[in-house]
Design a protein around this motif. Structure first.
Motif, PDB file in Angstrom:
ATOM      1  N   THR A   1      13.606  -7.513   1.519  1.00  0.00           N
ATOM      2  CA  THR A   1      14.128  -5.911   0.727  1.00  0.00           C
ATOM      3  C   THR A   1      12.826  -4.607   0.668  1.00  0.00           C
ATOM      4  OG1 THR A   1      15.648  -7.039  -1.423  1.00  0.00           O
ATOM      5  CG2 THR A   1      15.088  -5.334  -1.521  1.00  0.00           C
ATOM      6  N   VAL A   2      14.059  -3.642   1.217  1.00  0.00           N
ATOM      7  CA  VAL A   2      13.468  -2.241   1.171  1.00  0.00           C
ATOM      8  C   VAL A   2      13.614  -1.368  -0.655  1.00  0.00           C
ATOM      9  CG1 VAL A   2      13.591  -0.238   2.199  1.00  0.00           C
ATOM     10  CG2 VAL A   2      13.657  -2.142   3.669  1.00  0.00           C
ATOM     11  N   ARG A   3      12.072  -1.552  -0.197  1.00  0.00           N
ATOM     12  CA  ARG A   3      12.330  -0.584  -1.725  1.00  0.00           C
ATOM     13  C   ARG A   3      11.154   0.010  -1.495  1.00  0.00           C
ATOM     14  NH1 ARG A   3       9.959  -5.646  -1.453  1.00  0.00           N
ATOM     15  NH2 ARG A   3      11.074  -7.533  -3.140  1.00  0.00           N
ATOM     16  N   THR A   4      10.523   1.770  -0.744  1.00  0.00           N
ATOM     17  CA  THR A   4       9.929   2.556  -0.362  1.00  0.00           C
ATOM     18  C   THR A   4      10.470   3.179   0.774  1.00  0.00           C
ATOM     19  OG1 THR A   4       8.175   2.004  -1.507  1.00  0.00           O
ATOM     20  CG2 THR A   4       8.093   4.242  -0.589  1.00  0.00           C
ATOM     21  N   THR A   5      11.095   3.634   1.129  1.00  0.00           N
ATOM     22  CA  THR A   5      11.706   4.591   2.374  1.00  0.00           C
ATOM     23  C   THR A   5      11.085   5.694   2.727  1.00  0.00           C
ATOM     24  OG1 THR A   5      14.004   5.729   0.818  1.00  0.00           O
ATOM     25  CG2 THR A   5      13.878   3.551   1.867  1.00  0.00           C
ATOM     26  N   ASN A   6       9.820   6.721   1.724  1.00  0.00           N
ATOM     27  CA  ASN A   6       9.417   8.145   1.800  1.00  0.00           C
ATOM     28  C   ASN A   6       8.686   8.023   2.598  1.00  0.00           C
ATOM     29  OD1 ASN A   6       9.182   7.858  -0.586  1.00  0.00           O
ATOM     30  ND2 ASN A   6       9.487   9.636  -1.000  1.00  0.00           N
ATOM     31  N   GLN A   7       7.889   7.025   3.177  1.00  0.00           N
ATOM     32  CA  GLN A   7       6.794   7.195   4.015  1.00  0.00           C
ATOM     33  C   GLN A   7       6.780   7.250   4.978  1.00  0.00           C
ATOM     34  OE1 GLN A   7       2.716   7.227   2.196  1.00  0.00           O
ATOM     35  NE2 GLN A   7       3.627   7.985   4.463  1.00  0.00           N
ATOM     36  N   VAL A   8       6.511   8.729   5.552  1.00  0.00           N
ATOM     37  CA  VAL A   8       6.052   8.965   6.703  1.00  0.00           C
ATOM     38  C   VAL A   8       4.867   8.762   7.595  1.00  0.00           C
ATOM     39  CG1 VAL A   8       6.455  10.411   8.916  1.00  0.00           C
ATOM     40  CG2 VAL A   8       7.241  10.772   6.381  1.00  0.00           C
ATOM     41  N   ILE A   9       5.064   7.796   9.114  1.00  0.00           N
ATOM     42  CA  ILE A   9       4.349   6.744   9.589  1.00  0.00           C
ATOM     43  C   ILE A   9       3.943   7.195  11.314  1.00  0.00           C
ATOM     44  CG2 ILE A   9       3.059   4.828  10.489  1.00  0.00           C
ATOM     45  CD1 ILE A   9       4.055   3.276   7.547  1.00  0.00           C
TER      46      ILE A   9
ATOM     47  N   SER B   1       2.874  -2.035  10.016  1.00  0.00           N
ATOM     48  CA  SER B   1       2.995  -0.888   9.117  1.00  0.00           C
ATOM     49  C   SER B   1       4.242  -0.312   9.234  1.00  0.00           C
ATOM     50  CB  SER B   1       2.208   0.117   9.889  1.00  0.00           C
ATOM     51  OG  SER B   1       1.102   0.218  10.332  1.00  0.00           O
ATOM     52  N   SER B   2       5.227  -0.075   9.211  1.00  0.00           N
ATOM     53  CA  SER B   2       6.290  -0.278   9.197  1.00  0.00           C
ATOM     54  C   SER B   2       6.634  -0.731   8.051  1.00  0.00           C
ATOM     55  CB  SER B   2       7.440   0.473  10.385  1.00  0.00           C
ATOM     56  OG  SER B   2       8.657   0.187   9.389  1.00  0.00           O
ATOM     57  N   LEU B   3       6.968  -2.112   8.624  1.00  0.00           N
ATOM     58  CA  LEU B   3       7.395  -3.452   7.560  1.00  0.00           C
ATOM     59  C   LEU B   3       6.589  -2.945   6.379  1.00  0.00           C
ATOM     60  CD1 LEU B   3       9.079  -6.248   6.591  1.00  0.00           C
ATOM     61  CD2 LEU B   3       7.201  -6.665   7.672  1.00  0.00           C
ATOM     62  N   VAL B   4       5.391  -3.015   5.730  1.00  0.00           N
ATOM     63  CA  VAL B   4       4.591  -3.179   5.453  1.00  0.00           C
ATOM     64  C   VAL B   4       4.711  -1.883   3.866  1.00  0.00           C
ATOM     65  CG1 VAL B   4       2.522  -3.451   3.573  1.00  0.00           C
ATOM     66  CG2 VAL B   4       3.118  -4.676   5.690  1.00  0.00           C
ATOM     67  N   SER B   5       5.173  -0.697   4.564  1.00  0.00           N
ATOM     68  CA  SER B   5       5.358   0.708   4.077  1.00  0.00           C
ATOM     69  C   SER B   5       6.589   0.647   3.329  1.00  0.00           C
ATOM     70  CB  SER B   5       5.114   1.677   4.237  1.00  0.00           C
ATOM     71  OG  SER B   5       6.482   1.812   6.096  1.00  0.00           O
ATOM     72  N   LYS B   6       7.769  -0.429   3.558  1.00  0.00           N
ATOM     73  CA  LYS B   6       9.149  -0.250   3.727  1.00  0.00           C
ATOM     74  C   LYS B   6       9.431  -1.418   2.044  1.00  0.00           C
ATOM     75  CE  LYS B   6      11.305   1.651   7.001  1.00  0.00           C
ATOM     76  NZ  LYS B   6      11.954   1.825   7.886  1.00  0.00           N
ATOM     77  N   THR B   7       8.381  -2.475   2.314  1.00  0.00           N
ATOM     78  CA  THR B   7       8.749  -3.685   1.901  1.00  0.00           C
ATOM     79  C   THR B   7       8.394  -3.591  -0.087  1.00  0.00           C
ATOM     80  OG1 THR B   7       7.828  -4.585   3.437  1.00  0.00           O
ATOM     81  CG2 THR B   7       8.228  -5.900   0.962  1.00  0.00           C
ATOM     82  N   PHE B   8       7.026  -2.600  -0.279  1.00  0.00           N
ATOM     83  CA  PHE B   8       5.844  -2.982  -1.419  1.00  0.00           C
ATOM     84  C   PHE B   8       6.516  -1.551  -2.500  1.00  0.00           C
ATOM     85  CE2 PHE B   8       3.858  -5.838   0.824  1.00  0.00           C
ATOM     86  CZ  PHE B   8       3.287  -6.639  -0.075  1.00  0.00           C
ATOM     87  N   THR B   9       6.703  -1.502  -3.259  1.00  0.00           N
ATOM     88  CA  THR B   9       6.945  -0.116  -4.271  1.00  0.00           C
ATOM     89  C   THR B   9       5.450   0.195  -4.590  1.00  0.00           C
ATOM     90  OG1 THR B   9       8.620  -1.450  -5.048  1.00  0.00           O
ATOM     91  CG2 THR B   9       7.845   0.958  -6.634  1.00  0.00           C
ATOM     92  N   TYR B  10       5.636   1.674  -4.344  1.00  0.00           N
ATOM     93  CA  TYR B  10       3.930   2.504  -4.699  1.00  0.00           C
ATOM     94  C   TYR B  10       4.555   4.014  -4.166  1.00  0.00           C
ATOM     95  CZ  TYR B  10       4.811   2.656   0.165  1.00  0.00           C
ATOM     96  OH  TYR B  10       4.760   2.682   1.464  1.00  0.00           O
ATOM     97  N   PRO B  11       3.378   4.946  -4.934  1.00  0.00           N
ATOM     98  CA  PRO B  11       3.670   6.162  -4.639  1.00  0.00           C
ATOM     99  C   PRO B  11       3.545   6.422  -3.746  1.00  0.00           C
ATOM    100  CG  PRO B  11       1.632   6.003  -6.460  1.00  0.00           C
ATOM    101  CD  PRO B  11       2.655   3.839  -5.788  1.00  0.00           C
ATOM    102  N   PRO B  12       4.199   7.306  -2.642  1.00  0.00           N
ATOM    103  CA  PRO B  12       4.050   7.173  -1.166  1.00  0.00           C
ATOM    104  C   PRO B  12       3.464   8.587  -1.324  1.00  0.00           C
ATOM    105  CG  PRO B  12       6.552   7.296  -1.594  1.00  0.00           C
ATOM    106  CD  PRO B  12       5.778   6.866  -2.518  1.00  0.00           C
ATOM    107  N   SER B  13       3.106   8.784  -0.171  1.00  0.00           N
ATOM    108  CA  SER B  13       1.902  10.221   0.407  1.00  0.00           C
ATOM    109  C   SER B  13       2.853  11.169   0.224  1.00  0.00           C
ATOM    110  CB  SER B  13       1.015   9.986   1.504  1.00  0.00           C
ATOM    111  OG  SER B  13       0.583  11.367   1.602  1.00  0.00           O
ATOM    112  N   ASN B  14       3.019  12.326   0.525  1.00  0.00           N
ATOM    113  CA  ASN B  14       3.978  12.960   0.214  1.00  0.00           C
ATOM    114  C   ASN B  14       3.404  14.069   2.064  1.00  0.00           C
ATOM    115  OD1 ASN B  14       2.039  14.658   0.184  1.00  0.00           O
ATOM    116  ND2 ASN B  14       2.494  16.021  -1.322  1.00  0.00           N
TER     117      ASN B  14
END
Length: 370
Positions: free
Chosen positions: A108-116, A136-149
């Motif tokens: 499941t993808v839970r976070t989509t707005n973290q640019v790497i 990095s892309s996989l883990v950044s999208k899998t978990f729910t967390y406050p992404p960096s702007n």
């Protein structure tokens, strides 16, 4: 005298004629005084305009609206921790359930707005670049967390000079760059942070890590990005002493996530290679750590190695409560809770009881205390 009597009789007739006249009035008849009200045949008539004429109409009383009663708000009950029944699981059940939970979670993808952005110096290993990009892309999208702007940078450096220039171009502060360079100079093959992760290609090549430690290198992308997620949720890291948050709960979960993410991207098999990698590290590593109960594995230094035993504890915890509740512990810590409170509020498990049960089953998992 007759005239007076006649006048009196005339007046009497008028007086007594009025009621009979009013009683005879009905709706539709002419009237003379606008808005005059009278009662007739049990109804109230009002003199109203009908075009240019005045006629009697039945007066309709507007009903007085009944106020809608304000509902009494139902008090919101104070959330209570749902206690989890301790499960008597075999070692096979623990590893199987933890594996299934983690593999399912990655679907499941839970976070989509973290640019790497991956920046690799010429001469970097192409396989490692792919692992880092995909992991990095996989883990950044899998978990729910406050992404960096801001853009999150994965930097793979062959040389110190290129690395320094690259971080300056990405507008990192002098202090951040100084810390990165110190880790590079210390020979660390990979090191993370909340806004960037770095790989020291020189150290990796010098130690032949892509061959000798393939599993360890494959998991670094997921491992280091999960550290960034931990810090985003908590607001800090445990530090080397782990007084407030034990390092087993920091490095063990990062190893757990890193190894399973490496399997998802096709780099390794998490059971055949990943788990065996942790068992080998535990058996051949720190003798001090092998002599400690899990609750005493707080530090991360030259004597205490929280990675492998922390992996085993994470495996057990995820088998018991799943990934979401496990992740919720970090969120509770970010709200200022102590580790024991955060642990119980998130999972429904008492921390001391968890420690006690883990000591009972750790040998079966292959992490014998000695």
């Amino acid at each position: 005298m007759r005239k007076i009597q006649a006048l009196g009789l005339s007046m009497l007739l008028i007086v007594f004629a009025s009621p009979s006249y009013a009683a005879a009035i009905s709706a539709g008849q002419k009237c003379t005084k606008l808005n005059q009200n009278i009662s007739s045949k049990g109804k109230t008539l009002i003199c109203s305009k009908n075009g240019s004429k005045l006629i009697w109409k039945i007066k309709v009383s507007k009903p007085t609206p009944t106020p809608t009663p304000t509902p009494t708000p139902t008090p919101t009950p104070t959330p209570t921790v749902t206690k989890v029944e301790w499960k008597s699981l075999t070692a096979e059940e623990i590893t199987s359930q933890a594996s299934q939970a983690m593999q399912s979670y990655f679907l499941t993808v839970r976070t989509t707005n973290q640019v790497i952005k991956v920046l690799a110096e010429k001469g970097s290993n192409p396989t490692l670049i792919k692992w880092i990009t995909d992991g990095s892309s996989l883990v950044s999208k899998t978990f729910t967390y406050p992404p960096s702007n801001k853009v999150f940078y994965d930097v793979i450096a062959v040389s110190r000079g290129w690395m320094e220039v690259t971080y300056k171009s990405a507008e990192f502060s002098s202090d951040e760059i100084r810390g990165r360079l110190a880790a590079f100079d210390g020979g660390a093959p990979a090191f993370g942070g909340t806004t960037t992760n770095t790989w020291n290609m020189s150290a990796i090549v010098q130690n032949n890590l892509m061959v000798r430690d393939k599993t360890g290198m494959a998991q670094t992308a997921g491992h280091e990005f999960f550290h960034a997620i931990q810090e985003r949720l908590v607001g800090s890291n445990p530090g080397p002493g782990g007084e407030k948050i034990p390092n087993w709960f920091w490095e063990g979960p990062a190893m757990f996530v890193g190894l399973y993410s490496a399997e998802v991207i096709g780099a390794i098999n998490s059971q055949a290679e990943g788990r065996e990698y942790m068992l080998s590290r535990y058996r051949t590593g720190s003798a001090v750590t092998r002599g400690l109960a899990l609750e005493n594995v707080k530090a991360n230094n030259s004597e205490v190695d929280p990675y492998a035993i922390g992996y085993a504890a994470t495996e057990y915890l995820v088998a018991l409560v799943g990934v979401e509740k496990f992740l919720q512990i970090y969120k509770e810590l970010g709200q200022g809770s102590s580790f024991s409170s955060a642990f119980e509020d998130a999972t429904g498990l008492n921390l001391e009881e968890f420690y006690s049960h883990f000591e009972e089953i750790r040998a079966g998992l292959g992490f014998t205390k000695s």
